[in-house]
Design an enzyme around this catalytic site. Structure first.
Site, PDB file in Angstrom:
ATOM      1  CE  LYS A   1      -5.007   2.118   2.935  1.00  0.00           C
ATOM      2  NZ  LYS A   1      -3.812   1.444   3.516  1.00  0.00           N
TER       3      LYS A   1
ATOM      4  CE  LYS B   1      -6.604  -1.183   3.010  1.00  0.00           C
ATOM      5  NZ  LYS B   1      -5.234  -1.684   3.266  1.00  0.00           N
TER       6      LYS B   1
ATOM      7  CG  ASP C   1      -2.023  -1.010   1.199  1.00  0.00           C
ATOM      8  OD1 ASP C   1      -1.933  -1.946   0.385  1.00  0.00           O
ATOM      9  OD2 ASP C   1      -2.966  -0.877   1.995  1.00  0.00           O
TER      10      ASP C   1
END
Length: 219
Positions: A158, A187, A94
């Site tokens: 995300k 996300k 991430d």
């Protein structure tokens, strides 16, 4: 929507990113992730080897954050972080975008930064999620961040690091899903503390949730 606890668990990246997390804290979330069979355990890079060891024999992935939480580190350092994390067992990365360059309209810099990390991730067959930090962005910037992430071959976009002014918002998740369609995952992360909030994010289009309140959400 109707969803079983087991199905909901597979949406969750069980997360521990606070700087005062101890080895015992990390071992505890790994035990919880094994118990509930979450999608991953998401940690800072220092803990990647430990998490990988503790999750051995499960299908719970090790997830590591890169360029966290500000995103303003050099591309070279993000790539190096990524390489080390994968060597230590990470299956998911991430990364935080360069938020200031996005807001400043320097699309080429943002795209190049993501692309370099994506190349490092994908040559090992791993998964890349790109944190765009929606709390700093207006709708146009959110859309542009998603488009640049897709152009740079990210697998997910995300919402948040969870360390900014606010976390995931349903309307931002919906906009991100509308922008990327079914081509990328979305996300939602930050501020999701209950089963109801988790389901609202899924209904808005989230395919993964970053949460620290895993036990509360699932129980």
């Amino acid at each position: 929507m109707k969803i079983t606890t087991g199905e909901l668990a597979k949406y969750l990246d069980h997360t521990k990113l606070n700087p005062d997390a101890t080895k015992m804290d990390i071992e505890t979330i790994c035990e919880e992730a094994r118990q509930y069979n979450t999608a991953s355990v998401c940690v800072n890079a220092h803990w990647a080897s430990l998490v990988t060891e503790k999750l051995a024999g499960t299908d719970v992935n090790t997830c590591v954050v890169v360029g966290f939480p500000l995103g303003a580190t050099s591309t070279q350092s993000k790539v190096a972080e990524t390489r080390t994390a994968i060597e230590d067992g990470a299956k998911e990365i991430d990364m935080v975008i360069n938020i200031g360059e996005l807001i400043g309209g320097n699309n080429e810099v943002v795209e190049s930064d993501i692309s370099a990390v994506a190349q490092e991730v994908h040559k090992s067959g791993k998964l890349l999620k790109v944190i765009i930090e929606t709390s700093f962005l207006n709708d146009e910037q959110i859309v542009r961040a998603c488009e640049l992430s897709e152009k740079s071959h990210a697998d997910y976009v995300k919402t948040s690091t969870g360390f900014s002014a606010s976390g995931a918002k349903v309307e931002d998740v919906s906009l991100m899903r509308k922008t990327v369609g079914d081509r990328l995952g979305v996300k939602a992360s930050g501020g999701i503390h209950s089963r109801e909030e988790a389901i609202a994010m899924i209904e808005a289009g989230a395919s993964r949730l970053g949460v620290s309140a895993t036990k509360k959400i699932l129980e």
